[in-house]
Design a protein around this motif. Structure first.
Motif, PDB file in Angstrom:
ATOM      1  N   GLU A  78      30.143  49.777  31.113  1.00  0.00           N
ATOM      2  CA  GLU A  78      29.549  51.391  30.392  1.00  0.00           C
ATOM      3  C   GLU A  78      29.047  50.662  29.252  1.00  0.00           C
ATOM      4  N   TRP A  79      30.520  50.233  28.564  1.00  0.00           N
ATOM      5  CA  TRP A  79      30.489  49.046  27.344  1.00  0.00           C
ATOM      6  C   TRP A  79      29.509  48.045  27.132  1.00  0.00           C
ATOM      7  N   LEU A 134      24.173  46.106  23.996  1.00  0.00           N
ATOM      8  CA  LEU A 134      23.637  45.657  23.995  1.00  0.00           C
ATOM      9  C   LEU A 134      22.855  46.702  23.353  1.00  0.00           C
ATOM     10  N   GLU A 135      22.786  48.588  23.760  1.00  0.00           N
ATOM     11  CA  GLU A 135      22.013  48.990  22.804  1.00  0.00           C
ATOM     12  C   GLU A 135      22.717  48.911  20.803  1.00  0.00           C
ATOM     13  N   ARG A 149      12.885  46.155  17.646  1.00  0.00           N
ATOM     14  CA  ARG A 149      13.069  46.191  18.821  1.00  0.00           C
ATOM     15  C   ARG A 149      11.720  45.312  20.221  1.00  0.00           C
ATOM     16  N   SER A 150      10.256  45.909  19.052  1.00  0.00           N
ATOM     17  CA  SER A 150       9.163  45.924  20.499  1.00  0.00           C
ATOM     18  C   SER A 150       8.745  44.561  20.268  1.00  0.00           C
ATOM     19  N   GLY A 156      23.099  36.261  23.479  1.00  0.00           N
ATOM     20  CA  GLY A 156      23.257  36.856  24.895  1.00  0.00           C
ATOM     21  C   GLY A 156      24.404  37.878  24.719  1.00  0.00           C
ATOM     22  N   ILE A 157      24.663  38.877  25.866  1.00  0.00           N
ATOM     23  CA  ILE A 157      24.899  39.897  25.922  1.00  0.00           C
ATOM     24  C   ILE A 157      25.983  39.434  27.500  1.00  0.00           C
ATOM     25  N   ALA A 158      26.532  39.056  27.433  1.00  0.00           N
ATOM     26  CA  ALA A 158      27.375  38.609  28.749  1.00  0.00           C
ATOM     27  C   ALA A 158      28.483  39.719  29.137  1.00  0.00           C
TER      28      ALA A 158
END
Ligand code: ATP
Length: 499
Positions: free
Chosen positions: A247-248, A253-254, A267-268, A304-306
């Motif tokens: 969930e986190w 990411l958002e 974002r596009s 990067g979101i790991a």
């Protein structure tokens, strides 16, 4: 891209490192305007991620780290990229870069030989990295050319190349006295986990944020500041209870996409790559790479979101076997700290999971500059280059320009306006007394200064219109609109526009 690179040098954003000695590949220096833009990007990141949240602490850890840190983090063993040599000319390339630089039909042949399709390039890279012998055969069969010579190369089998910079610590260079320049800022956060928890009494979930230099001995540094050997990172390690990690991960990411949007990177223009399992880093349960559409480079990673699971704290903690770790970690008999925190529900000690949003400052600069770079044809047919930077990122917020540089009265008033505006704490305000108003406007368009304030003869009551005494002209960078504003209203006017 070429025009942007040339603007960066011409206007003092970015210079080649060690340039007067011929330059050093993979190192860049940030000039008078570059340092301002960079500081503004970092400040924007810090504001959003530390000041505007209630679940974040900051940190600034040292760059050189104990070799045990980078041994137990897994970097000594695995922080490497596969490289291949061309036996014909002894040139060395990173395997994935070599393949990416080939013509489409060659890439398709390599992909096919690896049981993949060229459309899914990340999967091709993963397959190449995982099967060195097959990769070597694929390069040969596809007729992969040397990007330097243009001829078909004679390729060796790929070998791992560790990208960490090693350095001697202290006056004696022996087998024991070395350390590493950190290849990511993250490890400083993990090694300080206990210090931060003990000194702040934080409970899960919470994060630690850090901005700082990292060093990677890239095999092929290239594409201007996109791939460098000395880089800067903005990293968050967000600690949460196992089971809440997915969930986190989505929330971060958002949050990160919305931060990029606020910096002028929409974002596009960002594709979210859900990194294929085979290509995940050794610590990762799942990773989203944000792939920004860089001019001429195409989609490349900007952040990067790991989901790093409990790998990091689990690797650095003592008493590993008692902690019910999920990640597979190497045995650690060196650490003297137990890296646990009470579980928010059971209160039992737990090694938290970690979500890590990790963005490069240099890649952020390149994206922000690319988005801002605009060429416009004016009504009179002239072309202008303008950097449409968000005002909070602009290196110079306001240029105060006396109409004539040899008129002391105008210059003195401009200087006093500059000094007053500087005190507002909006960022850099520049006294621009080069004398030529047209050139000044052009220069400030090109470096993205949102407002130019001009002090002219009317301002000091020596023009044709006495009603304009005590007013200045404000020129808007984007609309080119010019407005007369009272000097006494200037602070409030600019504060409203620039905050
Ligand atoms: P790449 O695949 O492009 O080499 P990476 O996956 O190794 O990148 P990470 O280890 O995830 O990168 O590092 C996090 C962030 O640090 C990247 O998203 C990028 O913005 C930045 N970064 C990494 N390596 C470099 C580099 N050599 N030059 C500039 N920035 C970098």
């Amino acid at each position: 891209m070429e025009e942007l690179v040339s603007l960066c040098k011409r206007r003092g954003f970015i210079f080649q490192g060690s340039e007067i000695y011929g330059g050093l590949q993979g190192f860049y220096d940030y000039g008078p305007l570059g340092v301002e833009l960079k500081n503004n990007i970092k400040a924007a990141w810090w504001r959003t991620n530390v000041y505007e949240r209630d679940d974040m602490e900051g940190l600034d850890a040292s760059i050189i780290m104990h070799r045990q840190v980078l041994r137990h983090s897994g970097h000594e063993a695995t922080f490497s990229d596969p490289m291949v040599d061309n036996k014909k000319n002894n040139k060395r390339y990173r395997l994935d870069h070599l393949v990416k630089d080939q013509k489409a039909d060659v890439i398709a042949k390599v992909a096919e030989a690896m049981g993949q399709t060229a459309e899914n390039f990340p999967a091709v890279v993963a397959a190449l990295n995982a099967n060195p012998a097959q990769a070597s055969e694929a390069l040969r069969a596809a007729g992969v050319r040397d990007p330097f010579s243009g001829e078909v190369g004679e390729w060796t089998e790929p070998k791992p190349f560790n990208m960490m910079f090693k350095t001697t610590i202290g006056p004696v260079a022996d087998d024991e006295s070395y350390g590493y320049l950190r290849p990511e800022t993250a490890q400083g956060i993990f090694t300080n986990f206990k210090n931060v928890v003990d000194s702040t009494s934080r409970r899960l979930p919470f994060g630690i944020a850090q901005i700082g230099k990292a060093f990677r001995n890239e095999i092929t540094p290239r594409n201007f500041i996109f791939r460098v050997r000395e880089l800067e990172q903005m990293e968050i390690e967000f600690f949460c209870a196992p089971g809440t990690d997915e969930e986190w991960h989505e929330k971060w990411l958002e949050a990160r996409l919305s931060w990029w949007e606020a910096q002028g990177v929409p974002r596009s223009k960002i594709e979210i790559l859900d990194v294929p399992k085979e290509d995940l880093a050794h610590y990762s349960k799942r990773t989203y790479d944000l792939m920004y559409d860089y001019p001429t480079l195409g989609h490349e990673e900007i952040e990067g979101i790991a989901n790093r699971s409990d790998y990091d704290l689990g690797s650095h903690t003592k008493n590993q076997s008692e902690l019910g770790l999920v990640a597979r970690v190497e045995e650690n008999l060196d650490s003297i700290a137990k890296l646990t925190i009470p579980h928010p529900e059971t209160n039992k000690p737990v090694v938290p999971f970690v979500i890590e949003p990790s963005a490069g400052v240099d890649r952020a600069m390149l994206a922000v500059l690319s988005e801002a770079f605009t060429k416009e044809t004016l009504e009179n047919g002239n072309e202008r280059i303008v950097l449409k930077l968000k005002p909070h990122l602009a290196p110079i917020k306001v240029a105060v320009i006396p109409l004539a540089r040899n008129k002391a009265e105008l210059v003195d008033l401009a200087r006093s306006i500059k000094n007053d505006l500087q005190k507002l704490g909006l960022g850099r305000i520049l006294l621009e007394d080069s004398g030529n108003i047209g050139k000044a406007y052009r220069r400030h368009d090109e470096v993205g200064t949102p407002y130019c304030v001009t002090v002219d003869f009317d301002t000091v009551g020596k023009g044709e219109d006495a009603s304009l005494t005590g007013t200045v002209t404000i020129r808007d960078r984007d609309t080119l609109a010019q407005e007369r504003v009272k000097i006494s209203d200037l602070s409030a006017y600019l504060q409203a526009k620039l905050r």
